[in-house]
Design an enzyme around this catalytic site. Structure first.
Site, PDB file in Angstrom:
ATOM      1  N   ILE A 196      55.523  51.217   2.163  1.00 15.59           N
ATOM      2  CA  ILE A 196      54.472  51.427   1.152  1.00 15.59           C
ATOM      3  C   ILE A 196      53.247  52.093   1.781  1.00 15.59           C
ATOM      4  CG2 ILE A 196      53.076  50.326  -0.643  1.00 15.59           C
ATOM      5  CD1 ILE A 196      55.151  48.036  -0.678  1.00 15.59           C
TER       6      ILE A 196
ATOM      7  N   LEU B 109      54.730  49.746  15.044  1.00 11.49           N
ATOM      8  CA  LEU B 109      56.136  50.177  14.901  1.00 11.49           C
ATOM      9  C   LEU B 109      57.125  49.019  15.019  1.00 11.49           C
ATOM     10  CD1 LEU B 109      56.182  53.643  16.743  1.00 11.49           C
ATOM     11  CD2 LEU B 109      55.852  53.152  14.320  1.00 11.49           C
TER      12      LEU B 109
ATOM     13  N   TYR C  47      56.128  33.104   4.171  1.00  8.09           N
ATOM     14  CA  TYR C  47      55.646  34.461   3.885  1.00  8.09           C
ATOM     15  C   TYR C  47      54.588  34.427   2.783  1.00  8.09           C
ATOM     16  CZ  TYR C  47      55.546  39.075   1.695  1.00  8.09           C
ATOM     17  OH  TYR C  47      55.128  40.253   1.125  1.00  8.09           O
TER      18      TYR C  47
ATOM     19  N   LEU D 184      66.869  44.927  -2.727  1.00  9.03           N
ATOM     20  CA  LEU D 184      68.048  45.104  -3.582  1.00  9.03           C
ATOM     21  C   LEU D 184      68.506  46.556  -3.715  1.00  9.03           C
ATOM     22  CD1 LEU D 184      70.083  44.049  -5.711  1.00  9.03           C
ATOM     23  CD2 LEU D 184      68.253  44.253  -7.416  1.00  9.03           C
TER      24      LEU D 184
ATOM     25  N   PHE E 175      73.418  37.436  -4.760  1.00 13.07           N
ATOM     26  CA  PHE E 175      73.081  36.043  -4.445  1.00 13.07           C
ATOM     27  C   PHE E 175      72.767  35.245  -5.722  1.00 13.07           C
ATOM     28  CE2 PHE E 175      72.141  38.474  -0.633  1.00 13.07           C
ATOM     29  CZ  PHE E 175      72.797  37.726   0.334  1.00 13.07           C
TER      30      PHE E 175
HETATM   31  N1  LIG Z   1      58.069  46.105  -0.309  1.00 14.29           N
HETATM   32  C1  LIG Z   1      57.730  45.277  -1.284  1.00 14.29           C
HETATM   33  O1  LIG Z   1      58.389  45.215  -2.326  1.00 14.29           O
HETATM   34  C2  LIG Z   1      56.489  44.420  -1.162  1.00 14.29           C
HETATM   35  C3  LIG Z   1      56.216  43.495  -2.181  1.00 14.29           C
HETATM   36  C4  LIG Z   1      55.073  42.711  -2.092  1.00 14.29           C
HETATM   37  C5  LIG Z   1      54.209  42.866  -1.009  1.00 14.29           C
HETATM   38  N2  LIG Z   1      54.510  43.753  -0.027  1.00 14.29           N
HETATM   39  C6  LIG Z   1      53.559  43.887   1.102  1.00 14.29           C
HETATM   40  O2  LIG Z   1      53.243  45.257   1.263  1.00 14.29           O
HETATM   41  C7  LIG Z   1      53.033  45.558   2.649  1.00 14.29           C
HETATM   42  C8  LIG Z   1      53.913  46.717   3.050  1.00 14.29           C
HETATM   43  O3  LIG Z   1      55.275  46.366   2.808  1.00 14.29           O
HETATM   44  P1  LIG Z   1      56.456  47.350   3.238  1.00 14.29           P
HETATM   45  O4  LIG Z   1      57.605  47.047   2.366  1.00 14.29           O
HETATM   46  O5  LIG Z   1      55.940  48.731   3.332  1.00 14.29           O
HETATM   47  O6  LIG Z   1      56.782  46.781   4.696  1.00 14.29           O
HETATM   48  P2  LIG Z   1      57.134  47.592   6.022  1.00 14.29           P
HETATM   49  O7  LIG Z   1      57.759  46.598   6.945  1.00 14.29           O
HETATM   50  O8  LIG Z   1      57.912  48.813   5.706  1.00 14.29           O
HETATM   51  O9  LIG Z   1      55.709  48.038   6.575  1.00 14.29           O
HETATM   52  C9  LIG Z   1      54.862  47.182   7.308  1.00 14.29           C
HETATM   53  C10 LIG Z   1      54.345  47.988   8.499  1.00 14.29           C
HETATM   54  O10 LIG Z   1      53.410  47.199   9.222  1.00 14.29           O
HETATM   55  C11 LIG Z   1      53.646  47.375  10.617  1.00 14.29           C
HETATM   56  N3  LIG Z   1      53.103  46.188  11.280  1.00 14.29           N
HETATM   57  C12 LIG Z   1      53.498  44.898  11.145  1.00 14.29           C
HETATM   58  N4  LIG Z   1      52.734  44.092  11.893  1.00 14.29           N
HETATM   59  C13 LIG Z   1      51.809  44.868  12.526  1.00 14.29           C
HETATM   60  C14 LIG Z   1      50.742  44.624  13.430  1.00 14.29           C
HETATM   61  N5  LIG Z   1      50.475  43.396  13.858  1.00 14.29           N
HETATM   62  N6  LIG Z   1      50.009  45.673  13.861  1.00 14.29           N
HETATM   63  C15 LIG Z   1      50.273  46.931  13.446  1.00 14.29           C
HETATM   64  N7  LIG Z   1      51.283  47.236  12.599  1.00 14.29           N
HETATM   65  C16 LIG Z   1      52.043  46.204  12.140  1.00 14.29           C
HETATM   66  C17 LIG Z   1      55.146  47.551  10.738  1.00 14.29           C
HETATM   67  O11 LIG Z   1      55.548  48.205  11.915  1.00 14.29           O
HETATM   68  C18 LIG Z   1      55.449  48.376   9.486  1.00 14.29           C
HETATM   69  O12 LIG Z   1      55.381  49.767   9.747  1.00 14.29           O
HETATM   70  C19 LIG Z   1      53.304  44.268   3.409  1.00 14.29           C
HETATM   71  O13 LIG Z   1      52.071  43.644   3.670  1.00 14.29           O
HETATM   72  C20 LIG Z   1      54.131  43.438   2.438  1.00 14.29           C
HETATM   73  O14 LIG Z   1      53.955  42.062   2.639  1.00 14.29           O
HETATM   74  C21 LIG Z   1      55.625  44.526  -0.071  1.00 14.29           C
END
Ligand SMILES: NC(=O)c1ccc[n+]([C@@H]2O[C@H](COP(=O)([O-])OP(=O)(O)OC[C@H]3O[C@@H](n4cnc5c(N)ncnc54)[C@H](O)[C@@H]3O)[C@@H](O)[C@H]2O)c1
Length: 325
Positions: free
Chosen positions: A13, A34, A140, A187, A204
């Protein structure tokens, strides 16, 4: 041109929102360790850095005269958070604490934070409004809930203004940026991956109290999430304090319905294997997004079919790229 810091900018995102903001005239500076992100998802202005490194984040904020921070960096796998809660509290809560301290020290006062529908726990009513009680049922969701509380305290004490977005299920792509996780837990990409790898797709739980027995989720296109972040940044320029918004479509689709729709776009049939329900998966999660509509003027534009088609096109290209190497 305004510089914004995008933590987690190499992730799904974060990389999409950064690209969208670039198209709107912002200059995103990417920061990512990363751990789950992809180096090929970020262009220039990339710092391979952990947000827990407070002095380094202060330096980056000051060097680029950052106007606002978009904070995506987190771990987000529910199952893993149950088996290893410390990993989630350390990174999601500890990482955000470090970021908030860095912002305070650098004099940066605008924050957009990625929260989640998981803060609500098992919903008492559908659709879910922002006023719904916060009763997260896994580490989480709890880590995001704690971060929301921390942001409120920092906002009160240090005049930080923040927008907190509670996303439902993100899906789809924007301009060649999409979802690529290893392992993948979401999913829609998992349906494609099962087909691509000629492996069964695991469904699931089929005994939920829903019309077809499978879970119902609200799939929000990632470009719509990005447009909300753009509007959220405008809001931050005008107001102080903390504003919270659900981001979803207001429409739920069951897992079976998603699989049926996905079949239209798959290159060949998939085998489906039913597994027991996963613990902590509520039967139905659907957003009421009327607050974002009213206060930000935000309305989602894309539907489930758009998201599935975009995701499959993206994954098709990535798998083709990998096999050509
Ligand atoms: N994907 C979804 O459907 C969804 C739904 C609700 C909330 N979120 C939230 O949105 C955000 C982005 O989700 P996503 O799906 O893109 O996840 P993602 O895992 O693709 O992206 C998270 C990024 O953060 C980086 N990261 C993690 N810890 C770090 C740190 N300590 N320092 C620097 N970089 C760090 C990771 O390397 C990764 O690139 C997250 O906070 C997640 O909880 C996502």
């Amino acid at each position: 041109m305004k510089n914004v810091l995008v933590t987690g900018g190499a992730g799904y995102i974060g990389s999409v929102v950064a690209r969208y903001l670039e198209d709107k005239g912002y200059n995103p500076i990417y920061c990512d360790n990363l751990s789950t992100g992809n180096i090929w998802a970020v262009p220039d202005h990339f710092y391979r850095e952990d947000i827990k490194n407070t002095p380094r984040i202060v330096e980056i904020l000051q060097k680029h005269d950052i106007d606002g921070v978009l904070h995506f960096a987190a771990y987000s796998q529910v199952g893993e958070s149950v088996s290893n809660p410390g990993k989630y509290y350390s990174n999601n809560v500890g990482g955000t604490l470090s970021l908030l301290n860095a912002m305070t020290e650098a004099g940066c006062s605008k924050l957009v934070f990625s929260s989640t529908a998981a803060v609500y726990g098992n919903p008492l009513h559908i659709p879910i409004t922002e006023e719904h009680p916060l009763q997260p049922v896994n580490p989480y969701g709890k880590s995001k809930y704690f971060v929301e509380e921390m942001i409120r305290d920092y906002a009160d004490t240090f005049n930080i203004s923040a927008v907190i977005f509670r996303y439902f299920n993100a899906a789809g792509t924007y301009k060649e940026r999409g979802e690529w996780h290893d392992p993948e837990t979401h999913l829609i990409p998992n349906i494609y991956r099962a087909c691509q790898n000629d492996k069964p797709f695991y469904l699931f739980g089929t005994d939920y109290e829903t019309h077809d027995g499978t879970c119902i989720r609200d799939f929000i296109n990632v470009e719509d999430l990005a447009s909300a972040h753009y509007l959220g940044l405008q809001q931050l320029s005008q107001e102080t304090g903390v504003e919270i918004f659900n981001l979803g479509t207001g429409k739920g689709n069951s897992v079976k319905e998603v699989v049926e729709e996905a079949k239209r776009f798959l290159p060949h049939p998939i085998k489906i294997k039913v597994k027991p329900p996963r613990s902590g998966d509520p039967p139905i999660l659907v957003a009421d997004y009327s607050r974002a509509k009213k206060l930000l003027g935000w309305t989602p534009q894309k539907n489930l079919t758009d998201s599935i088609r975009e995701c499959f096109e993206y994954l098709g290209k990535r798998f083709a790229h990998l096999s050509s190497r």
